[in-house]
Write an enzyme that holds these catalytic residues in place. Structure first.
Site, PDB file in Angstrom:
ATOM      1  N   LYS A 114       1.006  -1.288   0.068  1.00  0.00           N
ATOM      2  CA  LYS A 114      -0.059  -0.023  -0.082  1.00  0.00           C
ATOM      3  C   LYS A 114       0.864   1.288  -0.033  1.00  0.00           C
ATOM      4  O   LYS A 114       0.433   2.372  -0.500  1.00  0.00           O
ATOM      5  CB  LYS A 114      -1.138   0.020   1.043  1.00  0.00           C
ATOM      6  CG  LYS A 114      -1.843  -1.139   1.138  1.00  0.00           C
ATOM      7  CD  LYS A 114      -3.257  -0.642   1.450  1.00  0.00           C
ATOM      8  CE  LYS A 114      -4.407  -1.781   0.992  1.00  0.00           C
ATOM      9  NZ  LYS A 114      -5.803  -1.868   1.475  1.00  0.00           N
ATOM     10  N   LYS A 196      -4.171 -10.668  -6.405  1.00  0.00           N
ATOM     11  CA  LYS A 196      -5.497 -10.794  -5.615  1.00  0.00           C
ATOM     12  C   LYS A 196      -6.585  -9.953  -6.034  1.00  0.00           C
ATOM     13  O   LYS A 196      -6.105  -8.646  -6.604  1.00  0.00           O
ATOM     14  CB  LYS A 196      -4.898 -10.497  -4.253  1.00  0.00           C
ATOM     15  CG  LYS A 196      -6.135 -11.055  -3.357  1.00  0.00           C
ATOM     16  CD  LYS A 196      -5.829 -10.294  -1.792  1.00  0.00           C
ATOM     17  CE  LYS A 196      -6.400  -8.904  -1.859  1.00  0.00           C
ATOM     18  NZ  LYS A 196      -7.160  -8.513  -0.429  1.00  0.00           N
ATOM     19  N   LYS A 199     -10.720  -4.781  -3.888  1.00  0.00           N
ATOM     20  CA  LYS A 199     -11.773  -3.691  -4.279  1.00  0.00           C
ATOM     21  C   LYS A 199     -10.986  -2.528  -4.547  1.00  0.00           C
ATOM     22  O   LYS A 199     -11.522  -1.424  -5.399  1.00  0.00           O
ATOM     23  CB  LYS A 199     -12.724  -3.400  -2.994  1.00  0.00           C
ATOM     24  CG  LYS A 199     -12.000  -3.031  -1.779  1.00  0.00           C
ATOM     25  CD  LYS A 199     -12.913  -2.833  -0.689  1.00  0.00           C
ATOM     26  CE  LYS A 199     -12.340  -2.728   0.698  1.00  0.00           C
ATOM     27  NZ  LYS A 199     -12.890  -3.465   1.951  1.00  0.00           N
TER      28      LYS A 199
END
Ligand code: ATP
Ligand code: LTN
Length: 330
Positions: A114, A196, A199
């Site tokens: 992230k 993966k 969202k």
């Protein structure tokens, strides 16, 4: 009667729920709700570790509660609440942060991913996110944490923090175990089956509330390979293996049965069949979620009583912790 073991888990309202979070987490929450004493949380404090539009965050938090219930979580059986309504999460997180090493947090793969993705906004919150997650879990003396594969490392860190605290003082926290489902623990992106389904990466992502036509379109376009055999082989056929996993998780069939069903059929038949299985899976969930969203008073009553019950449990643990570290009693 023997006391049931405790479950805690949560999902961030940072985007719409995906098929990945359903198969990796919520589906198992539903399966475990009768045998455990469960708390299912909407972790809005985690969501602000990356920038959110306030109105969207507020709307999605409510939608997520409606969707939890629509997926089959019974509000009578489980404590369902919004993280920011129980201040003890933030309070325990502060204390636990003082028992967590900088090096440990630096090794978290989610932080590394992230912080690359949000290179212009690497906040202290993003870095200490796993400490807040540890607080969520440890506040409730949780035994089991049902999550997808990507969260295993965070649950392990939570155990390490708990162990350290228990060692410095005395038994304070139950050591939690992750529960990673045997099927569906890591649903991959339909567009890039090596990463993966997530969202925050809407390409290749199927949302629980996507319209049927949209779902069919996404599955028909899913990346496969240049062969024709519908066979599970994660190494060499990641796209097909992912679709088979989704098919099995959606229908409850075994991998062998699914492979047999599509033997000799080719991807032109296989891909729409997976799409249809998912459409059938989400149809009743969507209908119920839309119905519940119209009843704001009902949703409010669920999250308010949920927060009250959660707080009563959380206070007990926090009081114990404050006493052990040496804070003067109020
Ligand atoms: P983000 O993109 O913001 O990281 P996400 O889509 O990964 O979000 P989370 O809110 O982080 O979703 O995850 C919610 C729960 O669903 C967690 O338990 C997580 O492990 C699980 N989960 C998320 N994506 C998948 C997936 N693709 N396969 C299986 N489980 C998943
Ligand atoms: N980090 C998790 C969400 C989460 C969670 C938790 C899961 C926050 N607190 C406690 C289980 C238990 C994620 O899915 N990204």
């Amino acid at each position: 009667m023997e006391q049931k073991k405790r479950i805690f888990s949560g999902i961030q309202p940072s985007g719409d729920l995906t098929l990945g979070s359903y198969m990796g987490a919520i589906k198992n929450w539903v399966a475990l709700q009768d045998d455990y004493d469960c708390l299912y949380c909407i972790v809005d404090m985690h969501a602000i570790t990356v920038r959110q539009v306030p109105a969207d965050l507020r709307r999605r938090s409510l939608e997520q509660l409606a969707q939890y219930i629509a997926c089959g979580l019974d509000p009578e059986k489980n404590i369902m609440f919004i993280q920011s309504h129980v201040a003890e999460h933030a309070e325990l997180a502060w204390v636990l942060g003082c028992y967590t090493q900088f090096g440990e947090l630096s090794r978290m793969t989610q932080f590394k991913d992230k912080s690359q993705k949000h290179a212009d906004n690497i906040t202290a919150g993003l870095f200490t996110y796993p400490v807040l997650m540890a607080a969520d879990i440890l506040l409730y003396q949780t035994d089991l944490v049902p999550v997808g594969q990507d969260q295993k490392q965070h649950v392990e860190l939570c155990r390490d923090i708990a162990n350290r605290f228990n060692g410095v003082y005395s038994e304070t926290f139950t050591l939690p175990e992750p529960f990673i489902p045997p099927m569906g623990a890591k649903i991959m992106s339909l567009g890039a089956p090596e990463s993966k389904m997530s969202k925050s990466d809407p390409d290749g992502c199927v949302f629980l509330m996507d319209r049927p036509e949209e779902i069919m379109r996404k599955f028909k376009r899913a990346i496969t390979d240049c062969e024709t055999a519908v066979k599970y082989d994660r190494e060499n056929k990641p796209g097909v293996s992912n679709l088979l996993t989704i098919y099995c998780a959606a229908t409850g069939k075994t991998m062998e049965a699914a492979e047999q069903e599509f033997a000799g059929q080719g991807y032109g038949v296989f891909k729409p069949a997976v799409g249809e299985a998912v459409v059938e899976l989400v149809r009743p969930i969507q209908e119920e979620a839309l119905r519940l969203m119209k009843d704001k008073a009902y949703l409010e009553s669920i999250y308010q009583s949920g927060a009250q019950k959660a707080q009563a449990l959380a206070q007990k643990t926090l009081r114990k912790v404050y006493k052990k570290v040496g804070f003067v009693a109020r």
